[in-house]
Scaffold this motif. Structure first.
Motif, PDB file in Angstrom:
ATOM      1  N   UNK A   4       0.872  -1.169   0.000  1.00  0.00           N
ATOM      2  CA  UNK A   4       0.000   0.000   0.000  1.00  0.00           C
ATOM      3  C   UNK A   4       0.906   1.216   0.000  1.00  0.00           C
ATOM      4  N   UNK A   5       0.787   2.060  -1.029  1.00  0.00           N
ATOM      5  CA  UNK A   5       1.764   3.143  -1.201  1.00  0.00           C
ATOM      6  C   UNK A   5       1.642   4.223  -0.141  1.00  0.00           C
ATOM      7  N   UNK A   6       0.487   4.400   0.444  1.00  0.00           N
ATOM      8  CA  UNK A   6       0.306   5.338   1.553  1.00  0.00           C
ATOM      9  C   UNK A   6      -1.066   5.096   2.184  1.00  0.00           C
ATOM     10  N   UNK A   7      -1.298   5.630   3.379  1.00  0.00           N
ATOM     11  CA  UNK A   7      -2.597   5.410   4.014  1.00  0.00           C
ATOM     12  C   UNK A   7      -3.752   5.826   3.113  1.00  0.00           C
ATOM     13  N   UNK A   8      -4.816   5.069   3.143  1.00  0.00           N
ATOM     14  CA  UNK A   8      -5.968   5.349   2.283  1.00  0.00           C
ATOM     15  C   UNK A   8      -6.645   6.633   2.751  1.00  0.00           C
ATOM     16  N   UNK A   9      -6.746   7.653   1.885  1.00  0.00           N
ATOM     17  CA  UNK A   9      -7.407   8.909   2.283  1.00  0.00           C
ATOM     18  C   UNK A   9      -8.870   8.669   2.615  1.00  0.00           C
ATOM     19  N   UNK A  10      -9.402   9.423   3.581  1.00  0.00           N
ATOM     20  CA  UNK A  10     -10.825   9.244   3.947  1.00  0.00           C
ATOM     21  C   UNK A  10     -11.768   9.411   2.762  1.00  0.00           C
ATOM     22  N   UNK A  11     -11.472  10.380   1.875  1.00  0.00           N
ATOM     23  CA  UNK A  11     -12.341  10.606   0.722  1.00  0.00           C
ATOM     24  C   UNK A  11     -12.372   9.392  -0.193  1.00  0.00           C
ATOM     25  N   UNK A  12     -11.214   8.769  -0.390  1.00  0.00           N
ATOM     26  CA  UNK A  12     -11.137   7.583  -1.232  1.00  0.00           C
ATOM     27  C   UNK A  12     -11.823   6.398  -0.560  1.00  0.00           C
ATOM     28  N   UNK A  13     -11.617   6.274   0.737  1.00  0.00           N
ATOM     29  CA  UNK A  13     -12.245   5.193   1.498  1.00  0.00           C
ATOM     30  C   UNK A  13     -13.758   5.286   1.425  1.00  0.00           C
ATOM     31  N   UNK A  14     -14.268   6.509   1.513  1.00  0.00           N
ATOM     32  CA  UNK A  14     -15.717   6.702   1.466  1.00  0.00           C
ATOM     33  C   UNK A  14     -16.269   6.408   0.074  1.00  0.00           C
ATOM     34  N   UNK A  15     -15.575   6.895  -0.955  1.00  0.00           N
ATOM     35  CA  UNK A  15     -16.060   6.750  -2.322  1.00  0.00           C
ATOM     36  C   UNK A  15     -16.152   5.303  -2.762  1.00  0.00           C
ATOM     37  N   UNK A  16     -15.131   4.492  -2.400  1.00  0.00           N
ATOM     38  CA  UNK A  16     -15.071   3.110  -2.885  1.00  0.00           C
ATOM     39  C   UNK A  16     -15.244   2.080  -1.776  1.00  0.00           C
ATOM     40  N   UNK A  17     -15.642   2.539  -0.591  1.00  0.00           N
ATOM     41  CA  UNK A  17     -15.890   1.633   0.540  1.00  0.00           C
ATOM     42  C   UNK A  17     -14.666   0.746   0.794  1.00  0.00           C
ATOM     43  N   UNK A  18     -13.525   1.402   0.970  1.00  0.00           N
ATOM     44  CA  UNK A  18     -12.280   0.693   1.235  1.00  0.00           C
ATOM     45  C   UNK A  18     -12.059   0.613   2.735  1.00  0.00           C
ATOM     46  N   UNK A  19     -11.729  -0.564   3.217  1.00  0.00           N
ATOM     47  CA  UNK A  19     -11.524  -0.794   4.643  1.00  0.00           C
ATOM     48  C   UNK A  19     -10.152  -1.426   4.832  1.00  0.00           C
ATOM     49  N   UNK A  20      -9.190  -0.650   5.321  1.00  0.00           N
ATOM     50  CA  UNK A  20      -7.824  -1.167   5.448  1.00  0.00           C
ATOM     51  C   UNK A  20      -7.741  -2.294   6.475  1.00  0.00           C
ATOM     52  N   UNK A  21      -7.183  -3.427   6.043  1.00  0.00           N
ATOM     53  CA  UNK A  21      -6.913  -4.568   6.926  1.00  0.00           C
ATOM     54  C   UNK A  21      -5.502  -5.035   6.600  1.00  0.00           C
ATOM     55  N   UNK A  22      -4.656  -5.080   7.598  1.00  0.00           N
ATOM     56  CA  UNK A  22      -3.265  -5.473   7.361  1.00  0.00           C
ATOM     57  C   UNK A  22      -3.201  -6.886   6.785  1.00  0.00           C
ATOM     58  N   UNK A  23      -2.601  -7.012   5.589  1.00  0.00           N
ATOM     59  CA  UNK A  23      -2.469  -8.274   4.871  1.00  0.00           C
ATOM     60  C   UNK A  23      -3.829  -8.948   4.657  1.00  0.00           C
ATOM     61  N   UNK A  24      -4.896  -8.125   4.556  1.00  0.00           N
ATOM     62  CA  UNK A  24      -6.224  -8.671   4.334  1.00  0.00           C
ATOM     63  C   UNK A  24      -6.436  -9.069   2.876  1.00  0.00           C
ATOM     64  N   UNK A  25      -7.469  -9.871   2.626  1.00  0.00           N
ATOM     65  CA  UNK A  25      -7.812 -10.251   1.257  1.00  0.00           C
ATOM     66  C   UNK A  25      -8.533  -9.094   0.566  1.00  0.00           C
ATOM     67  N   UNK A  26      -8.430  -9.080  -0.766  1.00  0.00           N
ATOM     68  CA  UNK A  26      -8.977  -7.952  -1.524  1.00  0.00           C
ATOM     69  C   UNK A  26     -10.475  -7.788  -1.300  1.00  0.00           C
ATOM     70  N   UNK A  27     -11.210  -8.904  -1.133  1.00  0.00           N
ATOM     71  CA  UNK A  27     -12.652  -8.808  -0.955  1.00  0.00           C
ATOM     72  C   UNK A  27     -13.020  -8.371   0.468  1.00  0.00           C
ATOM     73  N   UNK A  28     -12.044  -8.394   1.393  1.00  0.00           N
ATOM     74  CA  UNK A  28     -12.265  -7.838   2.724  1.00  0.00           C
ATOM     75  C   UNK A  28     -12.007  -6.333   2.736  1.00  0.00           C
ATOM     76  N   UNK A  29     -11.038  -5.910   1.944  1.00  0.00           N
ATOM     77  CA  UNK A  29     -10.647  -4.501   1.910  1.00  0.00           C
ATOM     78  C   UNK A  29     -11.580  -3.685   1.034  1.00  0.00           C
ATOM     79  N   UNK A  30     -12.000  -4.263  -0.086  1.00  0.00           N
ATOM     80  CA  UNK A  30     -12.852  -3.555  -1.043  1.00  0.00           C
ATOM     81  C   UNK A  30     -14.293  -4.024  -0.864  1.00  0.00           C
ATOM     82  N   UNK A  31     -15.180  -3.088  -0.512  1.00  0.00           N
ATOM     83  CA  UNK A  31     -16.590  -3.422  -0.310  1.00  0.00           C
ATOM     84  C   UNK A  31     -17.474  -2.914  -1.451  1.00  0.00           C
TER      85      UNK A  31
END
Length: 929
Positions: free
Chosen positions: A462-489
Motif C-alpha cells: 500500500x503506497x500510503x494510508x488510504x485517504x478518507x475521501x477515497x475510502x468513502x467513495x469506494x468503501x475501502x476498509x484497510x486490513x493489514x495483509x487482508x484479502x482484496x474482498x475484505x478490503x474492497x466493499x
C-alpha cells in the motif's frame, strides 16, 4: 499460462493449495506440482477447477494429488537409485520400525549414543567451549535437518537409515525458503507502527528474534518491551568498552552483559559511534551477521542499524508512519536482498560439505559466471575427481568441490541444481530492484495511490494510508495483509476486478478514477494491482469557504484517527485542542455559580516614568534570540517593562507611530495589573511578555529570509507584537470549557465562541481606547484592531488543527494565516525552551489544571478527564508527552520548514523535553514496581 480463468479462480486456487499445504493435507512438492500444472494449463486439472464451487472440491483436489502420487510410486523401480530419506515426499517412508532385522544398531545402543551427544552438547554450551567450531556447527545443522524430517513411522526394512542426503533437493528447498524470507520487505510499509516495522526488519533481514540498543542520551531500548529505560553506563563500562565496530558474538568474558542477555542462545554485538547494539537469537540460526567479514556485507548491516536507531528515537518525539520513511526502508530491504545471495552460497557450501570436501578461494576474474572445471572426465581414470564452481558476484566466489564427479548422474544433478538456482536467485534480485523502484514512485506520489495484491489475493503493498475521501467513495476498509474482498466493499469495483481477463493485460477505465493491472511473469499469474489516479485525489476547484470546510473536516478526521491509532493519548490534554464544532460537553446541573469571574485581589503595581523605561534592560543581549529567560526577571516589574519597550524600539514602532511614552507607561502598568491580579501560576504577565518576545524573534527571523522581506507592513507587525503581549490579559486561570459549562458572563456574552480569546482582545482594546492609555493615536486604528483581534483569536487551542491545516495549505502566503501561525506557535514558547525551563512552564500550567478540576468537582460541573491526578508523575508525564508530541512539535516543525529550518533549535529542545518526560515516567513506574 494463458490467462483464461477469472481472477477469482486464480486467487482461490492458489489460496486453497496454500491452505492444504499449511494444514499438512499435501506436502511441499505436491503443492509445487499443482501450481506447475495450473500454470501450464494441465487439461485434467483445469477440468477439475471448473467445479471449484462444489463443496467437495477440496477433497477432489486432494484425491487428484494423491492419485498422481501413487503413479509416481509405481514408476520407481528398484534398480533406480532412490531419493534421500530426507526427502519429505519419499514414498518408502512410513511403513515399519527403524529397528528391523537389518539395523546395525540396536535401540539400546542408539539411545545411549543420543544421551552421550546430548550431555556433550550441554557441557559445551554451558562452558562456552571453543569446541563449537564451524565444522561442528555444520555437522549439527545437517543432523538437525535430518531429525526434523524423520517420519513418525519407520522406513522399509530394505533401506538403511540415513544412507545419504539428497543435496539437490535440500538446495532447492533452501532456495525457496530464502526467497520467501526476503520477498516481502515492502509489505512492512503497510504496518501502522514504526516499532513493529523495526522488529520485523530485524526478524526478516537478520533472522534475529529481538534486539537491544544503548544510547547515551536516551538510555536502553529493548524491542521486547518497546520502551526506553534508564541505563547505568558506569556499571557496564568495562563490558561496553570491549564492544567493537565489527560484528562479534557476546562472550562470557563480558560478564555483566552476558548475564543481562542470558535468556538468549546467541547475541551479536556492534558499536556504532556512541551507541551499542545487540541482536538476539533464541536459538542459533543462519544470519548475515555471521557473514559480514567473509562476504563484505557489513555496510548493509550498518545501514539497517542506523535506520532502527533513528526511527525509534524519532518516534519518541513525533508521530510518523512507516510510509513516511518508506524510501529508506525499501532501500535497506533491497540491499539485504542483494546480500542474501551470500546466505544462499554459504548454505550450498554447508550442504556440499556433508558429502564432499570443500576448498574455498576468492576468484580474480571480475564479473565471471558460474562455471565448472573437472580434473578428469574419463570414468576410467582413478584420480580423485573434483570440480570448481564459481558464483557470479562483484568479486566472484570460487569453491573447489573434491569428490564431485560430473560423470556421475547424481553429482551432475547437484551441479545443475546449483547452477540453475543461483542464476534464478540473481534474477530474483534484479526483479526486486525493479519492483522497489516502482514502489518508490508511488510512495513519493501525492496524486496517486496503489494497492497491490499477491496471487492469493492478500494485500502486499500500500503506497500510503488510504485517504478518507477515497475510502468513502469506494468503501475501502484497510486490513493489514487482508484479502482484496475484505478490503474492497464496493460491488462495482469488485466486479471489475473479477471479470474475465483473457488477453487483457491492462484494463483502462476511461470514465473511472482507477486502473486495474494484472501481474504476470513468464505467463504466470502473480497477482494484481489497483491504482487510483490523480483525478480523484486532486483538490478540486472549490470556493474559499468550501476549501475551509474541507480543511476543517480533514483536521477533524486527523484528530479522530490520532486518538484511534494512539489510544495512549485518550483522556489527555489533547482533548483540549478539539475544534469546538466537534466538542459536545455535557452540562450538568450546577449546585452554585463560581465566583472566579468576580475575584479581585490587589497586587503591587510598579509605576514608572518614560526616562526609567528607556534604560537598557539587564538582558538586552538576548532580546533578538531565544536565549531570553523571563524567569530571571519574573519578580522585577521594571525589567519586564523595559524589555517590552526595547522590543517596540527594535521594530521602530516608537518613531514610526510617534508613540506617546507617558501613555505607553500607563498602558503597560495597567496591563500588568490586569494580568497578575488573580496570581495565576501560568497565565500571567510573565507569559504575556514571553509570547511577545517570541513573536518578535520569529517575525524577524522570517524577515531575514529574502523571500519574506516584504511580507509584513508596519501595522501587521504592530498587531502581531502587541497581540502577543495582550493575548491572555485578564485570564481567569480556567479554560473555555469551564467558562461555557459554568454559564459565565463571558460565555454568554460571546455565545460560547472563542470565549476567553474574545475577552482578552476586548479588554486590551478597551484599555487602548482610554485617553490616558491610548499611545496609538497616530495609526489606522480600525485596520490595527481587525488584525489584532484575528491574531488573538488564533491563540484559542480549539483552533489549533484548523490553523495548522490552513497554514500547510496556504500556497498564496496569506499574511493573516502566517501571523496567526506565529502567535499561536509563540504561545508555546515556554515549552520550546531547554528542558529545565520547559519543565517549569509545564508544572505551572498544570497547577491551573488541577485547581480547575477541583473547582469543577465542587460546582458539579463536567470535569476534564485529562486534569485528573496530575499530582501523580506517571499521569503528568503521559499528558505532557502527548501534548508535546502531537501538538507543540508538529507546530514548530511546520513553521520551521516554512522558514528554511530557522526554528530547528526549538524543535531539538522539544525533542529533549519529550525524552525527559519519558524518563520521568519510567522512573516513576520503576519506583511503583
Amino acid at each position: 499460462m494463458q490467462i483464461c480463468q477469472t481472477l477469482r479462480s486464480c486467487i482461490n486456487f492458489h489460496k486453497l493449495v496454500q491452505e492444504l499445504c499449511d494444514q499438512g493435507e499435501i506436502n511441499f512438492k505436491e503443492k509445487n506440482r499443482l501450481k506447475s500444472e495450473f500454470n501450464s494449463n494441465n487439461e485434467e486439472l483445469l477440468y477439475l477447477i471448473e467445479d471449484m464451487d462444489n463443496q467437495n472440491f477440496r477433497q477432489h483436489l486432494i484425491d487428484y494429488v494423491k492419485a498422481k502420487h501413487q503413479v509416481l510410486k509405481i514408476a520407481n523401480s528398484p534398480g533406480i537409485r532412490r531419493k534421500s530419506l530426507l526427502s519429505e515426499s519419499s514414498p518408502l517412508i512410513g511403513r515399519r520400525s527403524v529397528f528391523s532385522k537389518e539395523s546395525k544398531v540396536t535401540e539400546e545402543e542408539l539411545l545411549n549414543y543420543i544421551k552421550q551427544l546430548r550431555e556433550a552438547l550441554v557441557e559445551v554450551y554451558q562452558s562456552r567451549s571453543n569446541a563449537l567450531t564451524l565444522l561442528v556447527q555444520d555437522n549439527l545443522k545437517s543432523l538437525t535437518q535430518f531429525i526434523s524430517k524423520l517420519p513418525t513411522k519407520s522406513p522399509q526394512p530394505s533401506l538403511i537409515l540415513l544412507q545419504e542426503t539428497n543435496i539437490a533437493d535440500d538446495i532447492e528447498c533452501y532456495y525457496k525458503q530464502l526467497k520467501n524470507q526476503f520477498l516481502n520487505t515492502h509489505s512492512l510499509l503497510i504496518n501502522d507502527s514504526i516499532v513493529s516495522v523495526t522488529s520485523n526488519l530485524v526478524n526478516n533481514l537478520l533472522n534475529c528474534d529481538e534486539f537491544t540498543f544503548i544510547n547515551p542520551q536516551h538510555g536502553i531500548y529493548e524491542s521486547v518491551k518497546h520502551t526506553f529505560q534508564i541505563f547505568n553506563h558506569d556499571e557496564y563500562l568495562e563490558d561496553l568498552i570491549s564492544i567493537t565496530t565489527n560484528i562479534n558474538l557476546l562472550t562470557e568474558n563480558q560478564s555483566k552483559l552476558f548475564e543481562m542477555f542470558s535468556q538468549y542462545g546467541r547475541t551479536y554485538t556492534l558499536r556504532v559511534q556512541d551507541e551499542f547494539f545487540f541482536y538476539h537469537q533464541k536459538i542459533q540460526k543462519d544470519s548475515l551477521l555471521n557473514l559480514t567479514l567473509e562476504y563484505n556485507c557489513f555496510q548493509e548491516i550498518l545501514m539497517l542499524t542506523k535506520l532502527i536507531s533513528k526511527s525509534i528515537i524519532e518516534s519518541r518525539v513525533q508521530q510518523f508512519s512507516p510510509i513516511q520513511i518508506g524510501n529508506m526502508i525499501l532501500d535497506v530491504g533491497v540491499e539485504f536482498v542483494r546480500c542474501s545471495k551470500y546466505l544462499f552460497i554459504n548454505q550450498i557450501i554447508n550442504l556440499l560439505r556433508t558429502k564432499y570436501n570443500i576448498e574455498k578461494a576468492e576468484s580474480e576474474i571480475q564479473g565471471s559466471y558460474t562455471s565448472i572445471q573437472s580434473t578428469n572426465p574419463s570414468p576410467s581414470n582413478k584420480q580423485v575427481k573434483f570440480a570448481k564452481i564459481q558464483f557470479k558476484d562483484a568479486l566472484p566466489i570460487e569453491i573447489t568441490v573434491i569428490g564431485l564427479n560430473l560423470n556421475k548422474k547424481e553429482d551432475l544433478q547437484i551441479y545443475k541444481t546449483i547452477q540453475n538456482l543461483y542464476n534464478k536467485y540473481l534474477k530474483f534480485i534484479e526483479l526486486t530492484y525493479d519492483r522497489i523502484t516502482f514502489y518508490k514512485y508511488f510512495i513519493k506520489s501525492k496524486d496517486s495511490i496503489m494497492l497491490e495484491f499477491d496471487k492469493e489475493g492478500k494485500l502486499a503493498f500500500l503506497s500510503r494510508p488510504i485517504p478518507p475521501s477515497l475510502s468513502h467513495e469506494f468503501q475501502l476498509n484497510y486490513i493489514h495483509r487482508g484479502y482484496y474482498y475484505q478490503i474492497i466493499q464496493n460491488e462495482k469495483l469488485l466486479q471489475e476486478i473479477e471479470q474475465h481477463l483473457e488477453n487483457q493485460w491492462i484494463i483502462q477505465q476511461n470514465e473511472q478514477l482507477y486502473e486495474i493491472f494484472l501481474k504476470a511473469r513468464n505467463k504466470k499469474f502473480k497477482g494484481f494491482a489497483i491504482i487510483f489516479s490523480e483525478g480523484f485525489l486532486q483538490t478540486r476547484s472549490l470556493e474559499l469557504e468550501a476549501k475551509k470546510i474541507k480543511l476543517r473536516q480533514e483536521a477533524t478526521q486527523y484528530l479522530t484517527n490520532l486518538e484511534y491509532n494512539n489510544p495512549e493519548i485518550k483522556n489527555t490534554i489533547l482533548s483540549f485542542y478539539m475544534p469546538s464544532s466537534i466538542q459536545a460537553p455535557k452540562v450538568l446541573i450546577k449546585r452554585k455559580k463560581s465566583r472566579m469571574n468576580g475575584f479581585i485581589e490587589t497586587v503591587q503595581i510598579n509605576l514608572m516614568d518614560p526616562q526609567s523605561l528607556e534604560i537598557e534592560p539587564i538582558y538586552m543581549n538576548h532580546i533578538d534570540s531565544f536565549e531570553f529567560n523571563i524567569f530571571k526577571i519574573e519578580n522585577n516589574s521594571i525589567e519586564k517593562q523595559r524589555m517590552v519597550y526595547q522590543i517596540f524600539q527594535r521594530n521602530n514602532f516608537i518613531e514610526i507611530f510617534d508613540i506617546d511614552k507617558n501613555r505607553m507607561c500607563e498602558f503597560l502598568s495597567e496591563l500588568e495589573y490586569r494580568y497578575d491580579k488573580r496570581r495565576n501560576p501560568f497565565h500571567n504577565y510573565n507569559h504575556g511578555v514571553n509570547v511577545m518576545h517570541s513573536c518578535h524573534v520569529i517575525m524577524n527571523k522570517m524577515l531575514s529570509l529574502k523571500q519574506y522581506q516584504d511580507i509584513f507592513d508596519y501595522i501587521t507587525k504592530l498587531a502581531l507584537i502587541l497581540g502577543g503581549l495582550c493575548h491572555d490579559v485578564g485570564h481567569t486561570g480556567r479554560t473555555n470549557y469551564f467558562e461555557i459549562n459554568n454559564l459565565s458572563e463571558k460565555a454568554i456574552r460571546y455565545h460560547d465562541k472563542n470565549v476567553l480569546e474574545q475577552y482578552h482582545a476586548a479588554t486590551a482594546l478597551k484599555l487602548l481606547l482610554r485617553e490616558r492609555m491610548n499611545f496609538l493615536k497616530n495609526i489606522d486604528f480600525r485596520s490595527f484592531r481587525e488584525k489584532f483581534i484575528q491574531n488573538i483569536i488564533f491563540t484559542d487551542k480549539a483552533e489549533h488543527f484548523n490553523l495548522l491545516k490552513f497554514f500547510e495549505a496556504n500556497n498564496e502566503k496569506d499574511i493573516k494565516i502566517i501571523t496567526g501561525m506565529i502567535i499561536h506557535t509563540s504561545d508555546f514558547t515556554g515549552g520550546s525552551a531547554k528542558w529545565p525551563i520547559s519543565k517549569e512552564w509545564s508544572l505551572r500550567v498544570n497547577q491551573e489544571f488541577q485547581s480547575q478540576y477541583e473547582e469543577e468537582g465542587r460546582l458539579g460541573l463536567p470535569q476534564q478527564s485529562f486534569m485528573k491526578d496530575l499530582h501523580k508523575m506517571s499521569v503528568l508525564s503521559k499528558s505532557e508527552i502527548g501534548f508535546y508530541k502531537f501538538i507543540v512539535r508538529p507546530l514548530y516543525v511546520s513553521l520551521s520548514n516554512f522558514m528554511d529550518n530557522q526554528l530547528q533549535d526549538r524543535v531539538d529542545n522539544i525533542d529533549e523535553t519529550i525524552i525527559e518526560w519519558d524518563l520521568l515516567s519510567s522512573q516513576d513506574n520503576q519506583q511503583q514496581c
